[in-house]
Write an enzyme that holds these catalytic residues in place. Structure first.
Site, PDB file in Angstrom:
ATOM      1  N   PRO A  89       0.665  -0.896  -0.045  1.00  0.00           N
ATOM      2  CA  PRO A  89      -0.081   0.015  -0.057  1.00  0.00           C
ATOM      3  C   PRO A  89       0.853   1.348  -0.027  1.00  0.00           C
ATOM      4  CG  PRO A  89      -0.803  -1.521   1.598  1.00  0.00           C
ATOM      5  CD  PRO A  89       0.405  -2.097   1.355  1.00  0.00           C
ATOM      6  N   GLU A 116       0.667  -8.513   8.288  1.00  0.00           N
ATOM      7  CA  GLU A 116       0.589  -7.253   8.753  1.00  0.00           C
ATOM      8  C   GLU A 116       1.685  -6.423   7.590  1.00  0.00           C
ATOM      9  OE1 GLU A 116      -0.315  -3.886  10.470  1.00  0.00           O
ATOM     10  OE2 GLU A 116      -1.177  -5.583  10.736  1.00  0.00           O
ATOM     11  N   ARG A 154      -0.592  -7.504 -21.925  1.00  0.00           N
ATOM     12  CA  ARG A 154      -1.255  -7.115 -23.207  1.00  0.00           C
ATOM     13  C   ARG A 154      -0.471  -6.252 -24.184  1.00  0.00           C
ATOM     14  NH1 ARG A 154      -4.384  -2.791 -22.900  1.00  0.00           N
ATOM     15  NH2 ARG A 154      -6.104  -3.632 -24.082  1.00  0.00           N
ATOM     16  N   ASP A 169      -5.642   2.910 -25.954  1.00  0.00           N
ATOM     17  CA  ASP A 169      -6.677   2.496 -24.773  1.00  0.00           C
ATOM     18  C   ASP A 169      -6.559   4.034 -23.935  1.00  0.00           C
ATOM     19  OD1 ASP A 169      -7.074  -0.055 -24.977  1.00  0.00           O
ATOM     20  OD2 ASP A 169      -5.219  -0.508 -23.995  1.00  0.00           O
TER      21      ASP A 169
END
Length: 247
Positions: A89, A116, A154, A169
């Site tokens: 994160p 954790e 991709r 895209d």
């Protein structure tokens, strides 16, 4: 390209790597997936890969030894110096630009955490990149690794049937992608815009550019802040702004 994934739950990747475009990419030889259970590298007699954090606190922390040894084992078999990515994160927020950069590498190692967090020495002395796929917390890094593997694969040459697909895209041009339509030209009284049926490629390109600008202006105006826009683009955005003010 080779994509190695370090995880405690290798079965999670079976469906992803054995389906659709990712499976086809491997069969074409564009990419090779290697899923490694780093628990196999632990030296703990109870087969543990985590321990209590020094200083106290809730949760368990992944120990450095199994992760270091797993990465070093993979590196000894690698033909080039791999890019070692920690899914966490606190990492850099993932973007299309990052996917395009990673697609130029020959070998990626994706480390999926659990519990954790990681022992800080993994972060400081082993990895080359830290990546977060968004501002939220998941139970582990596996889904993030799948996102990176998919978005990078991709982009590899020969993977998509239409080589221009990845180039146009959303986010690849800096703008959100323009609307798409297909047959029939009329469905439930909803019609395809006339310009797309005209066969006039310059007009179609202009319409698509304007639609991309409009969609970005309405949904993600922040993307326009640092974009290099043509005078024609700026003029069109001014008309959108005036139209908004008059509504």
């Amino acid at each position: 390209m080779k994509i190695s994934v370090l995880t405690l739950f290798p079965d999670m990747f079976n469906g992803v790597f054995q389906s659709s475009i990712l499976k086809n990419a491997q069969e074409k030889g564009a990419v090779q997936y290697d899923v490694v259970n780093f628990r196999d590298y632990t030296e703990d007699r109870h087969n543990r890969v985590d321990d209590y954090p020094y200083g106290g606190g809730g949760g368990m922390v992944l120990t450095p030894q199994p992760v270091f040894d797993a990465v070093n084992s993979i590196k000894t078999e690698s033909k080039t110096e791999p890019r070692i990515i920690l899914l966490c994160p606190q990492g850099e927020r993932y973007s299309q630009k990052k996917a395009e950069a990673l697609a130029n590498e020959e070998h990626l190692i994706l480390i999926c955490g659990h519990y954790e967090g990681y022992d800080e020495r993994i972060r400081e002395h082993l990895v080359t990149d830290e990546i977060s796929i968004g501002d939220y917390v998941l139970t582990g890094g596996e889904i993030g690794a799948m996102v990176i593997a998919d978005s990078v694969t991709r982009l590899l040459p020969g993977v998509l049937g239409n080589e221009t697909s990845a180039v146009t895209d959303s986010y690849s041009t800096g703008l959100l992608e323009y609307p798409h339509y297909t047959r029939p030209s009329k469905f439930l009284d909803y019609e395809v815009p006339d310009v797309l049926l005209s066969g006039h490629h310059e007009r179609i390109d202009k319409w698509r550019r304007e639609q991309s600008l409009k969609r970005t202006y309405e949904r993600r105006p922040d993307l326009l802040e640092n974009m290099e826009l043509s005078e024609e683009d700026k003029l069109y955005l001014k008309t959108l702004n005036k139209s908004e003010e008059n509504s």
